[in-house]
Write a protein that holds these residues in place. Structure first.
Motif, PDB file in Angstrom:
ATOM      1  N   TYR A  53      32.492   2.343  -7.824  1.00 17.30           N
ATOM      2  CA  TYR A  53      33.739   2.621  -8.351  1.00 17.30           C
ATOM      3  C   TYR A  53      34.532   3.562  -7.197  1.00 17.30           C
ATOM      4  CZ  TYR A  53      32.207   1.117 -12.876  1.00 17.30           C
ATOM      5  OH  TYR A  53      31.651   0.583 -13.850  1.00 17.30           O
ATOM      6  N   TYR A  54      33.845   4.331  -6.297  1.00 11.82           N
ATOM      7  CA  TYR A  54      34.498   4.739  -5.414  1.00 11.82           C
ATOM      8  C   TYR A  54      34.954   3.752  -4.279  1.00 11.82           C
ATOM      9  CZ  TYR A  54      34.841   7.453  -1.093  1.00 11.82           C
ATOM     10  OH  TYR A  54      35.328   8.158   0.088  1.00 11.82           O
ATOM     11  N   ARG A  55      34.246   2.875  -3.824  1.00  4.46           N
ATOM     12  CA  ARG A  55      34.642   1.636  -3.207  1.00  4.46           C
ATOM     13  C   ARG A  55      36.107   1.119  -3.509  1.00  4.46           C
ATOM     14  NH1 ARG A  55      31.698  -0.698   0.949  1.00  4.46           N
ATOM     15  NH2 ARG A  55      32.561  -2.674   1.658  1.00  4.46           N
ATOM     16  N   LEU A  56      35.763   0.739  -4.967  1.00  2.00           N
ATOM     17  CA  LEU A  56      37.030   0.097  -5.536  1.00  2.00           C
ATOM     18  C   LEU A  56      38.372   1.274  -5.443  1.00  2.00           C
ATOM     19  CD1 LEU A  56      38.413  -2.021  -7.628  1.00  2.00           C
ATOM     20  CD2 LEU A  56      37.708  -0.529  -9.664  1.00  2.00           C
ATOM     21  N   LEU A  57      38.198   2.345  -5.620  1.00  2.00           N
ATOM     22  CA  LEU A  57      39.188   3.204  -5.538  1.00  2.00           C
ATOM     23  C   LEU A  57      39.852   3.193  -4.036  1.00  2.00           C
ATOM     24  CD1 LEU A  57      41.056   5.611  -6.738  1.00  2.00           C
ATOM     25  CD2 LEU A  57      39.098   7.130  -6.080  1.00  2.00           C
ATOM     26  N   CYS A  58      38.895   3.203  -3.082  1.00  2.00           N
ATOM     27  CA  CYS A  58      39.259   3.394  -1.586  1.00  2.00           C
ATOM     28  C   CYS A  58      39.934   2.053  -1.460  1.00  2.00           C
ATOM     29  CB  CYS A  58      38.182   3.368  -0.750  1.00  2.00           C
ATOM     30  SG  CYS A  58      37.290   5.113  -1.013  1.00  2.00           S
ATOM     31  N   VAL A  59      39.361   0.825  -1.703  1.00  2.00           N
ATOM     32  CA  VAL A  59      39.978  -0.707  -1.272  1.00  2.00           C
ATOM     33  C   VAL A  59      41.321  -0.716  -2.195  1.00  2.00           C
ATOM     34  CG1 VAL A  59      39.683  -3.018  -1.365  1.00  2.00           C
ATOM     35  CG2 VAL A  59      37.731  -1.460  -0.843  1.00  2.00           C
ATOM     36  N   TYR A  60      41.247  -0.185  -3.596  1.00  2.00           N
ATOM     37  CA  TYR A  60      42.494  -0.479  -4.277  1.00  2.00           C
ATOM     38  C   TYR A  60      43.673   0.288  -3.715  1.00  2.00           C
ATOM     39  CZ  TYR A  60      45.583  -0.581  -8.393  1.00  2.00           C
ATOM     40  OH  TYR A  60      46.479  -0.826  -9.271  1.00  2.00           O
ATOM     41  N   GLY A  61      43.328   1.562  -3.491  1.00  2.00           N
ATOM     42  CA  GLY A  61      44.369   2.613  -3.322  1.00  2.00           C
ATOM     43  C   GLY A  61      44.843   2.242  -1.827  1.00  2.00           C
ATOM     44  N   SER A  62      44.032   1.601  -0.844  1.00  2.00           N
ATOM     45  CA  SER A  62      44.489   1.297   0.307  1.00  2.00           C
ATOM     46  C   SER A  62      45.564   0.262   0.366  1.00  2.00           C
ATOM     47  CB  SER A  62      43.472   0.917   1.383  1.00  2.00           C
ATOM     48  OG  SER A  62      42.486   2.194   1.608  1.00  2.00           O
ATOM     49  N   ILE A  63      45.083  -1.012  -0.509  1.00  2.58           N
ATOM     50  CA  ILE A  63      45.839  -2.026  -0.428  1.00  2.58           C
ATOM     51  C   ILE A  63      47.273  -1.702  -1.162  1.00  2.58           C
ATOM     52  CG2 ILE A  63      45.861  -4.475  -1.535  1.00  2.58           C
ATOM     53  CD1 ILE A  63      42.874  -4.665  -1.103  1.00  2.58           C
ATOM     54  N   MET A  64      47.123  -1.020  -2.214  1.00  2.00           N
ATOM     55  CA  MET A  64      48.333  -0.610  -2.786  1.00  2.00           C
ATOM     56  C   MET A  64      49.280   0.043  -2.119  1.00  2.00           C
ATOM     57  SD  MET A  64      48.703  -1.906  -5.891  1.00  2.00           S
ATOM     58  CE  MET A  64      47.916  -3.461  -4.992  1.00  2.00           C
ATOM     59  N   ALA A  65      48.859   1.065  -1.161  1.00  2.00           N
ATOM     60  CA  ALA A  65      49.478   1.833  -0.464  1.00  2.00           C
ATOM     61  C   ALA A  65      50.219   0.809   0.731  1.00  2.00           C
ATOM     62  CB  ALA A  65      48.659   2.840   0.297  1.00  2.00           C
ATOM     63  N   MET A  66      49.495   0.164   1.242  1.00  2.00           N
ATOM     64  CA  MET A  66      50.056  -0.818   2.233  1.00  2.00           C
ATOM     65  C   MET A  66      51.143  -1.768   1.934  1.00  2.00           C
ATOM     66  SD  MET A  66      46.770  -2.276   4.583  1.00  2.00           S
ATOM     67  CE  MET A  66      45.685  -2.598   3.217  1.00  2.00           C
ATOM     68  N   CYS A  67      50.900  -2.390   0.471  1.00  2.00           N
ATOM     69  CA  CYS A  67      51.908  -3.227  -0.161  1.00  2.00           C
ATOM     70  C   CYS A  67      53.181  -2.339  -0.332  1.00  2.00           C
ATOM     71  CB  CYS A  67      51.442  -3.523  -1.578  1.00  2.00           C
ATOM     72  SG  CYS A  67      50.022  -4.899  -1.491  1.00  2.00           S
ATOM     73  N   TYR A  68      53.115  -1.125  -0.806  1.00  2.39           N
ATOM     74  CA  TYR A  68      54.479  -0.195  -0.947  1.00  2.39           C
ATOM     75  C   TYR A  68      54.959   0.088   0.363  1.00  2.39           C
ATOM     76  CZ  TYR A  68      54.045  -0.053  -6.144  1.00  2.39           C
ATOM     77  OH  TYR A  68      53.935  -0.563  -7.167  1.00  2.39           O
ATOM     78  N   VAL A  69      54.160   0.471   1.379  1.00  2.00           N
ATOM     79  CA  VAL A  69      54.843   0.611   2.698  1.00  2.00           C
ATOM     80  C   VAL A  69      55.595  -0.654   3.180  1.00  2.00           C
ATOM     81  CG1 VAL A  69      54.457   1.199   5.008  1.00  2.00           C
ATOM     82  CG2 VAL A  69      53.326   2.490   3.235  1.00  2.00           C
ATOM     83  N   ASN A  70      54.935  -1.778   2.852  1.00  2.00           N
ATOM     84  CA  ASN A  70      55.348  -3.111   3.298  1.00  2.00           C
ATOM     85  C   ASN A  70      56.885  -3.291   2.650  1.00  2.00           C
ATOM     86  OD1 ASN A  70      55.558  -5.843   4.750  1.00  2.00           O
ATOM     87  ND2 ASN A  70      54.964  -6.541   2.555  1.00  2.00           N
ATOM     88  N   MET A  71      56.751  -3.170   1.294  1.00  2.00           N
ATOM     89  CA  MET A  71      57.790  -3.500   0.491  1.00  2.00           C
ATOM     90  C   MET A  71      59.053  -2.514   0.555  1.00  2.00           C
ATOM     91  SD  MET A  71      56.321  -4.895  -3.167  1.00  2.00           S
ATOM     92  CE  MET A  71      55.781  -3.485  -3.463  1.00  2.00           C
ATOM     93  N   ASN A  72      58.667  -1.291   0.913  1.00  2.00           N
ATOM     94  CA  ASN A  72      59.878  -0.289   1.052  1.00  2.00           C
ATOM     95  C   ASN A  72      60.180   0.341   2.504  1.00  2.00           C
ATOM     96  OD1 ASN A  72      59.802  -0.089  -2.003  1.00  2.00           O
ATOM     97  ND2 ASN A  72      58.200   1.175  -1.874  1.00  2.00           N
TER      98      ASN A  72
END
Length: 359
Positions: A53-72
């Motif tokens: 779950y720690y790995r999921l949090l890191c990967v998921y959080g990083s991908i979502m952060a990249m998505c929102y930086v890309n979109m906005n």
């Protein structure tokens, strides 16, 4: 019915994607949709316990952060401004930074002593290059979403602009047809004032009925087919008062109930009948005729106007005679596109107009 339901569903889906009212829903779908996709990858499932779950949090959080930086940030400020090479370079840099960040976060957890020894070095470990190549296409999905949103919004603006332009042009064409009709009527009255004042008075009374129709019914977007037929009948009756040698006939082949339930744009037939009146004049005052026929069948309306002609007669306003016909052709194109047919034939002694329009 099925097509209407399908169009309604498509419209709701499009509104969900582009309408600002559904922004929260779009973010929720994006956040919730990515979570099970990432969780079901081998990079997460090959681990167990809290580290999974720690790995999921890191990967998921990083991908979502990249998505929102890309979109906005990247898409509106770089990609939409046409700087495509710079966008690709910055995107790869962004992904590289987050890959390194994820590696450091995961490494910090593994060296903290909280990770079981047999999970510190799994058999399959994603490297920097592999992680970058996999994550870039994932981030590009959000670029496609932003592109689709922009395309749909631009398409809506273009459609709205075309609709406004169409309405303005139709109104302009209709406003040109009305004075053209009145101009010919007044010319006829002027001729009668000298030859037969009593008939001129009767014509003026009839003309008042036409003006009433123009004021109260003609300004609507649609008018009853029966009203349009009555208007043409009155017009031809009025012309018959001015010319003793003219025979007119307006025939409706549709049932009365049909005439009272069909609506169509006003003044679609006026120009053709007006031209028939103008060109049916005989120099020798021989008998002339105008025959108008309207039929309805299988959701289509069939209009026919036939008039006699005198090859030797040239109208006094021949230079401007094409204005009304050009306007009505343009109106038909704007209203029906390629779904109408107009046939105009002329012989030595007869002029024939056949128009078919959808209902």
């Amino acid at each position: 019915m099925k097509n209407d339901l399908r169009e309604s569903k498509d419209k709701k889906l499009i509104q969900l994607i582009i309408d600002d009212r559904y922004r929260i829903w779009r973010h929720a779908i994006l956040l919730v949709g990515f979570l099970p996709v990432i969780f079901c990858t081998d990079e997460i499932l090959e681990y167990s316990g809290p580290y999974r779950y720690y790995r999921l949090l890191c990967v998921y959080g990083s991908i979502m952060a990249m998505c929102y930086v890309n979109m906005n940030v990247l898409v509106p400020r770089i990609f939409f401004k046409g700087r495509y090479v710079r966008y690709v370079v910055v995107l790869f840099l962004l992904v590289s930074v987050f890959v390194v960040l994820m590696a450091n976060l995961l490494s910090a957890f593994s060296t903290s002593g909280r990770l079981p020894p047999h999970l510190v070095m799994p058999d399959r470990k994603m490297g920097f290059y592999e992680g970058t190549v996999i994550l870039v296409p994932i981030i590009l999905v959000t670029t496609m979403i932003k592109l689709f949103q922009r395309w749909m919004r631009d398409n809506e603006r273009i459609t709205e602009l075309k609709s406004i332009t169409l309405t303005m042009e139709l109104n302009e064409l209709r406003n040109q047809i009305n004075p053209h009709f009145l101009f010919n009527m007044l010319n006829g009255i002027r001729a009668l004032l000298h030859s037969d004042p009593d008939k001129a008075d009767m014509v003026i009374m009839k003309l008042s009925e036409f003006l009433r129709y123009q004021l109260y019914e003609n300004n609507e977007m649609k008018t009853l087919l029966r009203s349009e037929i009555n208007f043409l009948s009155n017009f031809l009756d009025l012309e018959k008062l001015r010319r003793d040698n003219l025979t007119v006939n307006v025939e409706s082949l549709a049932a009365a109930t049909v005439l009272n339930h069909i609506f169509l744009p006003p003044n679609l037939f006026t120009t053709f009948v007006e031209n028939a009146v103008k060109h049916s004049v005989s120099i020798s005052e021989a008998a002339s005729y105008i025959r108008v026929s309207i039929a309805v069948d299988a959701n289509r309306l069939y209009f026919s106007c036939i008039n006699s002609t005198d090859p030797g007669y040239i109208p006094s306003d021949e230079k401007n005679s094409g204005l009304g016909l050009a306007n009505i052709k343009r109106r038909l194109e704007l209203l029906y596109g390629a779904n109408y047919t107009l046939e105009i034939t002329s012989s030595g002694n007869e002029y024939n107009v056949k128009l078919t329009i959808p209902l």
